[in-house]
Design an enzyme around this catalytic site. Structure first.
Site, PDB file in Angstrom:
ATOM      1  N   HIS A  66       1.050  -1.193  -0.008  1.00 38.29           N
ATOM      2  CA  HIS A  66      -0.296  -0.017   0.003  1.00 38.29           C
ATOM      3  C   HIS A  66       0.820   1.132   0.454  1.00 38.29           C
ATOM      4  CE1 HIS A  66      -4.241   1.473   1.478  1.00 38.29           C
ATOM      5  NE2 HIS A  66      -3.457   2.852   1.288  1.00 38.29           N
ATOM      6  N   LEU A  69       2.132   6.490  -5.260  1.00 38.15           N
ATOM      7  CA  LEU A  69       3.664   6.377  -6.159  1.00 38.15           C
ATOM      8  C   LEU A  69       3.155   8.619  -6.674  1.00 38.15           C
ATOM      9  CD1 LEU A  69       4.845   3.720  -7.066  1.00 38.15           C
ATOM     10  CD2 LEU A  69       5.319   5.063  -5.693  1.00 38.15           C
ATOM     11  N   ARG A  70       1.704   8.696  -6.741  1.00 36.60           N
ATOM     12  CA  ARG A  70       0.887   9.765  -7.126  1.00 36.60           C
ATOM     13  C   ARG A  70       1.335  10.063  -8.808  1.00 36.60           C
ATOM     14  NH1 ARG A  70      -1.866  10.157  -2.511  1.00 36.60           N
ATOM     15  NH2 ARG A  70      -0.926  11.311  -1.051  1.00 36.60           N
ATOM     16  N   ASN A 100      -5.369   5.973  -7.082  1.00 33.76           N
ATOM     17  CA  ASN A 100      -5.790   6.875  -6.767  1.00 33.76           C
ATOM     18  C   ASN A 100      -5.295   8.721  -7.344  1.00 33.76           C
ATOM     19  OD1 ASN A 100      -4.372   6.763  -4.333  1.00 33.76           O
ATOM     20  ND2 ASN A 100      -5.199   8.017  -3.320  1.00 33.76           N
ATOM     21  N   HIS A 238      -4.920  -0.902   6.554  1.00 32.36           N
ATOM     22  CA  HIS A 238      -5.108   0.716   7.775  1.00 32.36           C
ATOM     23  C   HIS A 238      -5.539   0.011   8.640  1.00 32.36           C
ATOM     24  CE1 HIS A 238      -7.483   2.645   4.992  1.00 32.36           C
ATOM     25  NE2 HIS A 238      -6.443   2.919   4.223  1.00 32.36           N
ATOM     26  N   ASP A 324       1.039   3.071   3.485  1.00 33.40           N
ATOM     27  CA  ASP A 324      -0.130   3.607   3.247  1.00 33.40           C
ATOM     28  C   ASP A 324       1.021   5.432   3.221  1.00 33.40           C
ATOM     29  OD1 ASP A 324      -2.559   5.259   2.216  1.00 33.40           O
ATOM     30  OD2 ASP A 324      -2.899   4.919   4.104  1.00 33.40           O
TER      31      ASP A 324
END
Ligand SMILES: [Zn+2]
Length: 459
Positions: A66, A69-70, A100, A238, A324
C-alpha cells in the site's frame, strides 16, 4: 547483461519463508540467489565479489502492499522515480501502487502506462493496484478481468471506501475468479463525515470533529459478511482500531479469505501526537497547538488501540505491515488542521518505526521480517512467494540492516518528495544498510561500514 557473482559474508540470515535464522553467507549469481546459509569457499565462482556484512541482518527485501506514488497526475507530490528511491532506502524491493492517481488506474491503458514508466524510472519492483470502480466513483465496476490481464495485482478505490455494498459484493465475486484481493479502505462515510482525527478527548480539546472507531469497524463487519457470502478475497487496508481485531480474528477462525494490514504509525504513535510535542508534552501543550503532519486516514488513535494492533500483528490476525506512504507537497500541510491533506510520508521510516516493537519485546525480529515479507506476499498470492524467499533460484531481492543502529529522522534527507512526517527530529533504532533488487545494489547507506565499492550503485 550478467552481473558479477556476489557473496554477502557473515550476516544473520532471516528467511521467514523457510524458518532460517542463522549466521551464514548469501551467494548471488546472475541476479538470483545461488545459496543462502553455510557456503563452502571451494564452491564459489572464481570471479566472485565479496562484501563483509558481519553484524548485520540479511533478509528478503520488504514488500509494501500500500503506497501512493502519485504518478500520473500529482507529480508535484511524488513520482515513480522518487517514490521507488524512497522505497529502496526503506528496505522495500516490491511495492504496490494505489490507483487514486489522475487519471485513476481504471483501464488497461493506465496500467500499461504505470508499468512502462516503472521500467524506465523505478529502482524497485512496482505492482499496480487497479480501481474497483470506474473513475473511483463507486458506481460501476471496472473491467476487472481486463485489468488483471494487464498486470494489476489487486483492486482498490483506496482514498475512498467501496461504499455501495452491492458493488463490493460484485467485486468480491470477481476476486474469487481472478484470484486477486480487493483491498477496501473501510470507512463508513456517514459516520466519519467531516472528521479530522480520532473521536475522543484530544479531538474535544482541539475542537476538531472526530471520526468514531465505528466508522471503520462497521464497514469491516459488512465486508466480512460479503466475503462469507461470495467466498471472495477481502483485504482490509490500514486497520486502526482495537475493535477491528476481534472481527478479523473471527473471520480467520471461520476460514474466510480475509486478510489485513496495519501501518507503522498506527502501531507506534497515538492521537496525543496531534497536539504537537511528539506526544511527550501533550498534556501541557496549549489548547490551540496541533501538528498537521499527524493528520492521516485512518486517524491516529489511543494507546489502547495501539496495544491491540500490536497484539493482533504479533498473533497473526493482521498479516502484514503496509506503509500507506502518502507523500504531499509542503503547502498541503502548512495550513489549519481542517485544511491539511490526509497522509504521512512513511517508506523511509517504516522499518525504524516498526523496530520499536522488537526493541520493546512485543514482536520477535523473525516475526517482524515475516510481516514485511511472507505476510504481504501471502496476501497477493502464490505468484509472489519467490519475492519473499532466499531460496535458491529466487530473485536476489535482499535487504541488509543494522537492528541496533540509531538514526535521527530528518525529512530533508528523504528520497521521497513528501517531507510530511510527524517523526521529524525523532531518533529511531534500526537502520537499513543496503538494498538489492535482482542482485543489483539500489541503495546503500553512506553511514554504514559496508564496502560495496566493487558493485557500483544503480541510479
Ligand atoms: Zn486508505
Amino acid at each position: 547483461m550478467s552481473l558479477t557473482p556476489l557473496l554477502i559474508q557473515g550476516p544473520r540470515i532471516i528467511d521467514a519463508s523457510s524458518g532460517m535464522d542463522q549466521i551464514g553467507d548469501i551467494l548471488i549469481i546472475d541476479g538470483k540467489i545461488g545459496a543462502a546459509g553455510p557456503i563452502y569457499q571451494e564452491s564459489l565462482p572464481e570471479d566472485c565479489a565479496k562484501v563483509d556484512a558481519t553484524g548485520l541482518v540479511a533478509c528478503p527485501g520488504f514488500i509494501d502492499l500500500h503506497c501512493h506514488l502519485r504518478e500520473p497526475g500529482f507529480e508535484y507530490k511524488e513520482t515513480i522515480a522518487a517514490g521507488t528511491r524512497a522505497a529502496a532506502k526503506g528496505g522495500f524491493t516490491s511495492i504496490c501502487a494505489m490507483p487514486n492517481t489522475e487519471p485513476p488506474i481504471d483501464t488497461a491503458a493506465v496500467v500499461d502506462f504505470l508499468r512502462a514508466r516503472s521500467r524506465t524510472d523505478a529502482v524497485v519492483r512496482v505492482f499496480p493496484i487497479a480501481c474497483v470502480s470506474k473513475g473511483r466513483l463507486g458506481r460501476e465496476l471496472c473491467e476487472m478481468e481486463e485489468l488483471a490481464a494487464a498486470g494489476a495485482v489487486a483492486f482498490s478505490d483506496d482514498g475512498d471506501p467501496v461504499y455501495d455494498a452491492n458493488l463490493m459484493r460484485l467485486a468480491l465475486a470477481y476476486s474469487l475468479d481472478l484470484g486477486l484481493p480487493v483491498t477496501n479502505h473501510c470507512q463508513d462515510l456517514a459516520l466519519s463525515r467531516g472528521g479530522m482525527m480520532a473521536e475522543g478527548s484530544v479531538a474535544g480539546r482541539l475542537g476538531l470533529d472526530g471520526i468514531p472507531a465505528a466508522a471503520e469497524e462497521s464497514m469491516i463487519a459488512r465486508d466480512i459478511t460479503l466475503a462469507r457470502l461470495t467466498g471472495g478475497r477481502l483485504h482490509v487496508a490500514h486497520v486502526s482500531t482495537a475493535g477491528s481485531i476481534p472481527l478479523l480474528r473471527q473471520a480467520r477462525e471461520e476460514g474466510l479469505r480475509v486478510t489485513a494490514e496495519v501501518c507503522p504509525h498506527h502501531l507506534t504513535i497515538t492521537d496525543q501526537w496531534v497536539l504537537g510535542g511528539r506526544g511527550v508534552d501533550a498534556d501541557s501543550a496549549g489548547p490551540f497547538s496541533y501538528d498537521t503532519t499527524t493528520k492521516v486516514y485512518p486517524p491516529l488513535r489511543t494507546q489502547r488501540d495501539v496495544d491491540a494492533l500490536v497484539q493482533g500483528l504479533a498473533e497473526g490476525v493482521i498479516d502484514c505491515i503496509a506503509t500507506d506512504h502518502a507523500p504531499h507537497e509542503t503547502t498541503s500541510k502548512q495550513c489549519t488542521y481542517h485544511e491539511a491533506a490526509f497522509g504521512i510520508s512513511v517508506l523511509e521510516t517504516a522499518f525504524g518505526s516498526s523496530m520499536q516493537l522488537v526493541h520493546q519485546d512485543r514482536l520477535s525480529l523473525p516475526d517482524l521480517v515475516h510481516r514485511l515479507t511472507v505476510g504481504p506476499a501471502g496476501v497477493l498470492g502464490h505468484a509472489f512467494d519467490n519475492l519473499a524467499s532466499l531460496g535458491s533460484g529466487t530473485p536476489a531481492d535482499v535487504v541488509l540492516f543494522d537492528p541496533d543502529q540509531e538514526w535521527l529522522v530528518d525529512p530533508q534527507e528523504f528520497q521521497s518528495q513528501g517531507k510530511n512526517t510527524p517523526l521529524s527530529g525523532v531518533t529511531l533504532k534500526g537502520e537499513i544498510a543496503a538494498t538489492f533488487v535482482g542482485g543489483r545494489l539500489v541503495y546503500q547507506n553512506e553511514r554504514s561500514s559496508l564496502n560495496t565499492a566493487v558493485l557500483g550503485l544503480e541510479n
